[in-house]
Each structure stands twice: as structure tokens, then as C-alpha cells.
Design an enzyme around this catalytic site. Structure first.
Site, mmCIF file in Angstrom:
data_model
loop_
_atom_site.group_PDB
_atom_site.id
_atom_site.type_symbol
_atom_site.label_atom_id
_atom_site.label_comp_id
_atom_site.label_asym_id
_atom_site.label_seq_id
_atom_site.Cartn_x
_atom_site.Cartn_y
_atom_site.Cartn_z
ATOM 1 N N ALA A 242 32.931 37.855 37.831
ATOM 2 C CA ALA A 242 31.759 38.467 38.486
ATOM 3 C C ALA A 242 32.044 39.818 39.127
ATOM 4 O O ALA A 242 31.221 40.321 39.888
ATOM 5 C CB ALA A 242 31.120 37.535 39.511
ATOM 6 N N ALA A 243 33.182 40.444 38.810
ATOM 7 C CA ALA A 243 33.421 41.806 39.337
ATOM 8 C C ALA A 243 32.325 42.740 38.834
ATOM 9 O O ALA A 243 31.790 43.565 39.585
ATOM 10 C CB ALA A 243 34.790 42.321 38.907
ATOM 11 N N GLY A 244 31.978 42.599 37.561
ATOM 12 C CA GLY A 244 30.927 43.441 36.984
ATOM 13 C C GLY A 244 29.573 43.162 37.636
ATOM 14 O O GLY A 244 28.799 44.091 37.890
ATOM 15 N N ASP A 245 29.286 41.895 37.910
ATOM 16 C CA ASP A 245 28.010 41.543 38.565
ATOM 17 C C ASP A 245 27.975 42.103 39.981
ATOM 18 O O ASP A 245 26.941 42.600 40.455
ATOM 19 C CB ASP A 245 27.832 40.020 38.604
ATOM 20 C CG ASP A 245 27.634 39.442 37.208
ATOM 21 O OD1 ASP A 245 27.197 40.186 36.308
ATOM 22 O OD2 ASP A 245 27.924 38.241 37.025
HETATM 23 P P1 ADP Z 1 33.430 43.065 34.068
HETATM 24 O O1 ADP Z 1 33.647 41.932 35.018
HETATM 25 O O2 ADP Z 1 31.993 43.255 33.707
HETATM 26 O O3 ADP Z 1 34.352 43.113 32.885
HETATM 27 P P2 ADP Z 1 35.134 45.073 35.275
HETATM 28 O O4 ADP Z 1 36.305 44.162 35.054
HETATM 29 O O5 ADP Z 1 35.163 46.394 34.607
HETATM 30 O O6 ADP Z 1 33.750 44.378 34.935
HETATM 31 O O7 ADP Z 1 35.018 45.284 36.853
HETATM 32 C C1 ADP Z 1 33.911 45.896 37.471
HETATM 33 C C2 ADP Z 1 34.386 46.749 38.642
HETATM 34 O O8 ADP Z 1 35.091 45.893 39.558
HETATM 35 C C3 ADP Z 1 35.383 47.835 38.267
HETATM 36 O O9 ADP Z 1 34.714 49.031 37.877
HETATM 37 C C4 ADP Z 1 36.144 48.010 39.576
HETATM 38 O O10 ADP Z 1 35.432 48.864 40.450
HETATM 39 C C5 ADP Z 1 36.156 46.591 40.150
HETATM 40 N N1 ADP Z 1 37.417 45.904 39.781
HETATM 41 C C6 ADP Z 1 37.632 45.054 38.746
HETATM 42 N N2 ADP Z 1 38.926 44.663 38.682
HETATM 43 C C7 ADP Z 1 39.540 45.269 39.718
HETATM 44 C C8 ADP Z 1 40.888 45.294 40.214
HETATM 45 N N3 ADP Z 1 41.868 44.613 39.591
HETATM 46 N N4 ADP Z 1 41.159 46.040 41.321
HETATM 47 C C9 ADP Z 1 40.194 46.749 41.953
HETATM 48 N N5 ADP Z 1 38.903 46.783 41.535
HETATM 49 C C10 ADP Z 1 38.580 46.065 40.429
#
Ligand code: ADP
Length: 297
Positions: A242-245
Site C-alpha cells: 500500500a505504499a502506492g495507495d
Molecule cells: P507501489 O506500491 O504502487 O508499487 P511504490 O513502491 O513505487 O508504489 O511506492 C510508492 C511511493 O512510496 C514511492 O514513490 C516512495 O515515495 C514511497 N516508498 C516506497 N518504498 C519506499 C522505501 N523503501 N523507502 C522510502 N519510501 C518508499
């Protein structure tokens, strides 16, 4: 106000000693049940950050519907435009997780698959008034196209998951794919370097701006011919579910408050970074005071 048009799924998570092969039955551990679905996650992310959020979507008439409605309402999301649909189950994700954390997921869209243009037309007033309308790809394209057409404010589309053949709406102001989704949209291999990401993002026409999320590498903002790489915040991630969400929900809040795309993207990176330091999807989503404290150092 922020309108989210999208999915509500009840996630059922079972630990398994190993994933079953076709024809095999494995005995798993106790089921855990969590509210999920990209639409619901993004709505909760925005509400927890202080956004005034209304949801357009569908659930069934089963117990899972009540769980999902309670989950969004308890976060202050307006559920007036979530319709109970007779004769169909609420969306569910069946998730098996093995001892090394590898998962296999079956998403059964159920009621999410019944969201259509008529649902958006019934919520036309809301969509017209919304400062930001947020879309993903867990409801039919037809619903997203209608929502984008009716939206009076900024249209933010997160083309996730990368569904083969999905067609983003023609009128998108901010498109937010990750690397895999960018590859799916452009028909290119998954871009690795920033230069490759820029080259792939340039192939996307029809979006005012593109923000490619790059996990631990942050985000790439492409606006017209200009591009800017915003690095991620340094954290110790424990679970990036859910980082993207989290990013999309936060971006919607910041844009609704009138911040520029660059300011909004930086703020959303902070909210998303916080979410990676905690387990789970909705439980990991940051509150506004946490983001302000994080940015204050
Ligand atoms: P998704 O979950 O849709 O694949 P991402 O993995 O690209 O999305 O993560 C979305 C955002 O979350 C990134 O642009 C970043 O800002 C943040 N993020 C994700 N992983 C990390 C990490 N390991 N450290 C710091 N920020 C992160």
C-alpha cells in the site's frame, strides 16, 4: 472535497507452508481478515491525512459489505455513494503467504466489477464539485471514463493494477503509475534507470503530468518537457504494501489544498515513506500529524 471512484475488497490472508500446485490442497494457518482494495485504501489514506473524502463504488449484500462500509465510515469517508448490489458478493482478495513472505493473490472483483457509468452519473454533483477525483483500475474502464468526463476538478489516475488491455480515460490531469504499470501502458520493458523512466513516461500522451513512483528511489515528475527526480525519504521499510495507495491518497489531499505538483509529490513521498515502516495496508497509513512531525525532522 476529494472523490474516490474505485474498489472495496475484503482481504482474506492465510499463511501456508508452501503454495499449492494445481490439483493440490495444502493446510494453511488461521485466516486474518483486513479491509483493502485500492479504492478503499486510497480513500482511507486521504481521510487520515485530513482530506474530506467521498467514495463512489459498490459492495454486495453480504457480511463483507458491512465490514467494508464500517471500515471506510469509521475513517470519516462519506459512503453515501457506495451502493449495495443484490445477488453479487463484495470484492475479496484471497491471499496466501508462505514462510518467506512470498504471496499469491486471487482477486475476485464481485461488486467492484459492477461499477459503471451510471454510478458516476448518479454521483455527478459530487464529481463536479470535487477538487480532486481519484481513479484506479480495479473497477471497469467504463466507470473511470465516466468519472473523468464528469469531474470538475483535477483527475488523478493510478493505473493499478497493470491490467492487460485497460484503457486509461482520455482526460487525466495527473497519471501515477509505478515502473511496472508504466511499462504496461507504453508497451516497453520495465524501465530501470531514471533516464529509461523519463523516456518511457514521455511516450504517454493525454496526461497533463506523469508521476512515476519508484519505490525506494522516490518519484519522477514529468510535466510538459520538464522532468524532476524527487528522491525517497530514507526510512527502514518493514512492509511496502500500500505504499502506492498511501502516495496517491496523500497526493490527492495536497492537490486539493492547492499545492503545486512538486510540493504535493514531496509531501506524498513523506506519507508513503511512513507507511512502509509499518505492517499491513490500511493500518500502516499515516496521519497528518505524523507527516508534519516527520517533515519537521
Ligand atoms: P507501489 O506500491 O504502487 O508499487 P511504490 O513502491 O513505487 O508504489 O511506492 C510508492 C511511493 O512510496 C514511492 O514513490 C516512495 O515515495 C514511497 N516508498 C516506497 N518504498 C519506499 C522505501 N523503501 N523507502 C522510502 N519510501 C518508499
Amino acid at each position: 472535497m476529494i472523490a474516490v471512484v474505485g474498489s472495496l475488497n475484503l482481504d482474506l490472508v492465510a499463511p501456508v507452508p508452501q503454495h499449492p500446485v494445481p490439483g493440490e490442497t495444502v493446510l494453511g494457518g488461521d485466516i486474518a481478515q483486513h479491509p483493502g482494495g485500492k479504492g478503499a485504501n486510497q480513500a482511507v489514506a486521504a481521510a487520515r491525512l485530513g482530506g474530506n473524502v467521498a467514495f463512489v463504488g459498490r459492495v454486495g449484500e453480504d457480511d463483507a459489505a458491512d465490514v467494508m462500509l464500517d471500515a471506510v465510515r469509521s475513517e470519516g469517508v462519506d459512503a453515501t455513494h457506495i451502493t449495495r448490489t443484490p445477488g453479487v458478493a463484495t470484492g475479496r482478495a484471497l491471499i496466501a503467504v508462505d514462510p518467506v513472505g512470498e504471496n499469491t493473490i486471487i482477486v475476485s472483483p464481485g461488486a467492484n466489477g459492477r461499477v459503471g457509468a451510471a454510478d458516476c452519473e448518479a454521483a455527478a454533483d459530487l464529481l463536479r464539485k470535487a477538487a480532486v477525483t481519484v481513479l484506479q483500475q480495479e473497477v471497469p474502464d467504463e466507470a473511470n471514463h465516466a468519472a473523468a468526463r464528469l469531474a470538475g476538478g483535477i483527475v488523478l489516475h493510478n493505473p493499478a493494477p497493470a491490467v492487460a488491455g485497460a484503457v486509461p480515460p482520455p482526460h487525466v490531469d495527473v497519471l501515477v503509475p509505478n515502473r511496472t504499470e508504466l511499462a504496461a501502458l507504453t508497451g516497453t520493458p520495465v524501465p530501470e534507470t531514471i533516464d529509461e523512466v523519463v523516456a518511457a513516461a514521455r511516450k504517454l500522451t493525454g496526461a497533463g503530468a506523469v508521476l512515476v513512483t519508484l519505490g525506494g528511489d522516490g518519484v519522477l515528475l514529468l510535466e510538459g518537457t520538464a522532468h524532476l527526480h524527487i528522491p525517497a525519504f530514507t526510512v527502514r521499510p518493514v512492509d511496502t504494501t500500500a505504499a502506492g495507495d498511501s502516495f496517491c491518497g496523500a497526493l490527492a489531499v495536497a492537490l486539493a489544498e492547492g499545492r503545486t505538483l512538486e510540493q504535493a509529490a514531496r509531501w506524498a513521498c513523506a506519507a508513503a515513506a511512513i507507511s512502509t515502516t509499518r505492517a499491513g495496508a490500511q493500518p500502516s497509513l499515516a496521519r497528518r500529524d505524523e507527516v508534519e512531525a516527520f517533515l519537521a525532522g
